[in-house]
Design an enzyme around this catalytic site. Structure first.
Site, PDB file in Angstrom:
ATOM      1  N   ARG A 134      -8.733 -26.854  -6.472  1.00 53.69           N
ATOM      2  CA  ARG A 134      -8.692 -25.822  -5.443  1.00 53.69           C
ATOM      3  C   ARG A 134     -10.060 -25.682  -4.792  1.00 53.69           C
ATOM      4  O   ARG A 134     -11.109 -25.796  -5.446  1.00 53.69           O
ATOM      5  CB  ARG A 134      -8.281 -24.495  -6.083  1.00 53.69           C
ATOM      6  CG  ARG A 134      -8.112 -23.315  -5.132  1.00 53.69           C
ATOM      7  CD  ARG A 134      -6.987 -23.537  -4.158  1.00 53.69           C
ATOM      8  NE  ARG A 134      -6.507 -22.275  -3.585  1.00 53.69           N
ATOM      9  CZ  ARG A 134      -5.805 -22.201  -2.468  1.00 53.69           C
ATOM     10  NH1 ARG A 134      -5.507 -23.293  -1.793  1.00 53.69           N
ATOM     11  NH2 ARG A 134      -5.371 -21.028  -2.018  1.00 53.69           N
ATOM     12  N   THR A 423       1.309 -27.574   3.685  1.00 53.87           N
ATOM     13  CA  THR A 423       1.086 -28.223   2.394  1.00 53.87           C
ATOM     14  C   THR A 423       1.962 -29.475   2.227  1.00 53.87           C
ATOM     15  O   THR A 423       2.810 -29.777   3.055  1.00 53.87           O
ATOM     16  CB  THR A 423       1.323 -27.225   1.231  1.00 53.87           C
ATOM     17  OG1 THR A 423       0.550 -26.050   1.487  1.00 53.87           O
ATOM     18  CG2 THR A 423       0.919 -27.774  -0.117  1.00 53.87           C
ATOM     19  N   GLU A 443      -3.967 -25.878   4.026  1.00 55.28           N
ATOM     20  CA  GLU A 443      -3.501 -24.520   4.353  1.00 55.28           C
ATOM     21  C   GLU A 443      -2.620 -24.531   5.597  1.00 55.28           C
ATOM     22  O   GLU A 443      -1.506 -24.997   5.537  1.00 55.28           O
ATOM     23  CB  GLU A 443      -4.659 -23.532   4.500  1.00 55.28           C
ATOM     24  CG  GLU A 443      -4.266 -22.105   4.813  1.00 55.28           C
ATOM     25  CD  GLU A 443      -3.320 -21.456   3.794  1.00 55.28           C
ATOM     26  OE1 GLU A 443      -2.959 -20.295   4.003  1.00 55.28           O
ATOM     27  OE2 GLU A 443      -2.932 -22.099   2.823  1.00 55.28           O
ATOM     28  N   GLU A 460      -8.511 -22.812   3.841  1.00 53.83           N
ATOM     29  CA  GLU A 460      -7.966 -22.200   2.631  1.00 53.83           C
ATOM     30  C   GLU A 460      -8.560 -20.826   2.300  1.00 53.83           C
ATOM     31  O   GLU A 460      -7.957 -20.062   1.544  1.00 53.83           O
ATOM     32  CB  GLU A 460      -8.168 -23.134   1.423  1.00 53.83           C
ATOM     33  CG  GLU A 460      -7.382 -24.422   1.494  1.00 53.83           C
ATOM     34  CD  GLU A 460      -5.901 -24.256   1.230  1.00 53.83           C
ATOM     35  OE1 GLU A 460      -5.455 -23.106   1.053  1.00 53.83           O
ATOM     36  OE2 GLU A 460      -5.199 -25.280   1.216  1.00 53.83           O
ATOM     37  N   SER A 488      -0.111 -20.513  -3.988  1.00 51.18           N
ATOM     38  CA  SER A 488       1.291 -20.464  -4.406  1.00 51.18           C
ATOM     39  C   SER A 488       1.802 -21.829  -4.831  1.00 51.18           C
ATOM     40  O   SER A 488       2.985 -21.977  -5.149  1.00 51.18           O
ATOM     41  CB  SER A 488       2.163 -19.939  -3.260  1.00 51.18           C
ATOM     42  OG  SER A 488       1.820 -18.619  -2.917  1.00 51.18           O
ATOM     43  N   GLY A 510       3.831 -22.649   1.597  1.00 51.86           N
ATOM     44  CA  GLY A 510       3.130 -21.380   1.436  1.00 51.86           C
ATOM     45  C   GLY A 510       3.720 -20.581   0.291  1.00 51.86           C
ATOM     46  O   GLY A 510       4.116 -21.139  -0.745  1.00 51.86           O
TER      47      GLY A 510
END
Length: 603
Positions: A134, A423, A443, A460, A488, A510
């Site tokens: 991330r 995504t 994103e 993001e 998510s 999302g």
């Protein structure tokens, strides 16, 4: 009491959209000289159980293979993964090659300018590992990042476009870590398919062409316009041949010098310069933020559902936890005895989803910055209590977060934070039975709308809560320096009671990802749906607000029955992108969501 709920015909209303977006795979691969890559791939040979066949006459193709399989959002990415597997590569190797190609052919959704989460099943050890790639906020970022001069949140579009929304990309460092631990082929070999396509050119896929045409901001940003518009000054059309020599050069450098070339070399400098030059609002990103970035290997989040062990990604992703909570609450219902096309099963899923999202919004954030009570939220007695709040004959309005024995001093943002439905997801099974389930993202469509060295940068940081506090309490998912925003993404691997693989699944979308993945798991585990049936099934989901029903599908017929139970209904397009591989009767069965351009391939 109802018509279609969790499974049914894909419906006629979406046929136009799907037919417009069906990728001309055979012609495309012939044009690129890649037919040898997909020769011998499986076909639709698997017959669904009679009960499922009676319920669904429309599904994505179930591709059957014996040795290995890949599934992704784009045929060229899937072909690259299959090429690597045929060369003796393993699941990690194939996933890296596929992500490199997706950076090229699906730049609106994912790439090395973003981040992701990866689950890996080690067949030799029968063990699942999870990798966190991330993005992180710049060290100097703070809770004022998305507030105006009056201390109020700015609108999402203003936050998205420009350098202020860009986090330090993490996907490449994560893939480097996974490859160091598990890779079989040499790192440079994994970038060859993407380099070849970037230099020789590739036809613009349907969804990329649509994304370019639908994005008015591209026309006003020189770097984006120069790449995504033709010489005639118009958005590139589907099938136009697109070259990306800058990305080919980037991949050659990364292939030769590893991920350090990205985090310690010219790419970090180029990204920092671009972000600061194009910031709509001040940004604090520095080269030192890249040098400090670390991918994190975390314990997977595994829970029991029926006779299965369902494993997902823990925080900072909320996906694995929310899916686990939904399934944990539904463990108290015998879904298999209910009609898959009835209102009761759908109502139960909706209510469990409301409760899971209430907890998600209150408690989940980066565990390095906020103590997330994962064990308490998944404790059997806690989930039994939450399940007890579900009433068969009456919908709850808005679910409240549960009280846990170790309360945290965090608040909940008073507004529902917007999360774009973007995504990408891919799955791989190699010859040894190793598995990758990998979700990656930049994103929003086209991220921050900034291009560097041939790839698009993420936005993001807009996944953080724009409000740093709520009613005097700090919000768990507030902006902080070095913090990872809540996600998510929900890559998932399911095992049986002997830790043997059952299936791998995931989706873009999302916050809707949680609903897509939970629904597909229930379809396959409770009602034995095939991957093709699960991927094509009409969607009904809830994020602790109105219940969303997929527009143009037979699921719309269920709206009156759900409304009678008190559900607030909204009918809208729901663009999932599920990619699934299941293990059944000694074979691999895969499918890719017909709503997107993807395909499953295998031998």
């Amino acid at each position: 009491m109802g018509s279609l709920s969790l499974l049914g015909n894909a419906g006629s209303g979406n046929q136009a959209e799907r037919s417009d977006h069906v990728y001309p795979l055979k012609g495309l691969l012939l044009a690129l000289g890649l037919m040898l890559v997909v020769a011998g791939c499986g076909s639709d040979q698997n017959v669904p159980p009679p009960r499922m066949a009676a319920l669904s006459s429309t599904r994505a193709a179930d591709v059957v293979a014996d040795r290995h399989m890949v599934a992704s959002a784009n045929p060229l990415a899937s072909a690259a993964g299959l090429e690597i597997l045929r060369q003796g590569g393993n699941a990690i190797d194939a996933a890296i090659a596929m992500q490199a190609v997706l950076t090229l052919v699906e730049p609106q959704s994912s790439g090395i300018g973003g981040g992701g989460f990866l689950l890996h099943y080690n067949a030799a050890r029968q063990k699942i590992e999870s990798y966190d790639g991330r993005e992180t906020a710049p060290t100097q970022a703070n809770g004022d990042l998305f507030l105006d001069k009056n201390g109020q949140p700015i609108d999402f579009h203003s936050a998205q476009i420009g350098g202020q929304s860009t986090g330090v990309p993490g996907v490449l460092r994560m893939l480097d870590l996974a490859h160091r631990e598990h890779g079989r082929l040499a790192w440079p070999k994994l970038f060859q398919p993407a380099i070849r396509l970037a230099e020789q050119g590739f036809p613009v896929p349907p969804r990329l062409a649509a994304a370019i045409a639908e994005d008015p901001d591209i026309a006003h940003l020189p770097a984006m316009r120069n790449y995504f518009y033709g010489k005639d000054g118009k958005p590139l059309a589907e099938g136009a041949i697109l070259h990306n020599p800058a990305l080919a050069a980037t991949f050659r450098d990364i292939a030769a010098h590893g991920a350090d070339a990205f985090y310690f070399g010219r790419f970090a400098q180029d990204i920092v310069a671009t972000v600061n030059a194009h910031a709509g609002r001040p940004t604090a990103m520095q080269v030192s933020d890249f040098k400090a970035y670390r991918a994190v290997k975390r314990e997977p989040l595994c829970t029991t559902y029926r006779a299965y062990r369902v494993c997902g990604m823990g925080p900072p992703s909320s996906g694995g936890l929310a899916v686990a909570q939904i399934l944990g609450m539904l463990n108290h219902s015998d879904l298999a005895s209910l009609p898959p096309n009835g209102a009761t099963a759908t109502h139960l899923l909706i209510e469990a989803s409301k409760l899971a999202f209430a907890d998600r919004d209150r408690y989940v954030a980066d565990p390095a910055k906020v103590r997330v009570p994962v064990r308490a939220l998944l404790a059997p007695e806690y989930l039994a209590g939450r399940a007890g709040q579900i009433h068969l004959n009456q919908a709850m309005d808005v679910a409240q977060p549960g009280r846990i024995s170790d309360p945290l001093t965090v608040g909940q943002a008073s507004e529902h934070q917007f999360e774009p439905l973007s995504t990408s997801h891919l799955v791989v099974v190699d010859d040894s039975g190793n598995i990758v389930s990998f979700t990656s993202s930049i994103e929003s469509a086209f991220g921050a709308h900034l291009m560097v060295d041939g790839f698009v940068l993420n936005n993001e940081l807009t996944d953080f809560s724009f409000r740093p506090a709520d009613k005097g309490r700090a919000v768990a998912n507030r902006v902080e320096g070095g913090k990872r925003p809540r996600s998510s993404m929900a890559p998932t691997i399911v095992l049986d009671q002997r830790d043997r693989p059952v299936l791998a699944v995931g989706s873009p979308g999302g916050p809707n990802i949680i609903g897509y993945v939970a629904q597909s798991l229930i379809l396959m585990l409770d009602w034995q749906a095939t991957p093709g049936e699960a991927a094509a099934a009409p969607h009904i989901l809830n994020r602790n607000g109105p219940s969303l029903i997929e527009e143009g599908t037979a699921a719309e017929k269920l709206a009156p029955a759900l409304a009678q139970l008190g559900q607030k209904i909204e009918i809208r397009p729901l663009m999932s992108g599920l990619n699934i591989i299941a293990f059944r009767r000694g074979q691999l069965i895969g499918a890719s969501d017909p709503r997107r351009d993807g395909v499953a391939l295998g031998d």
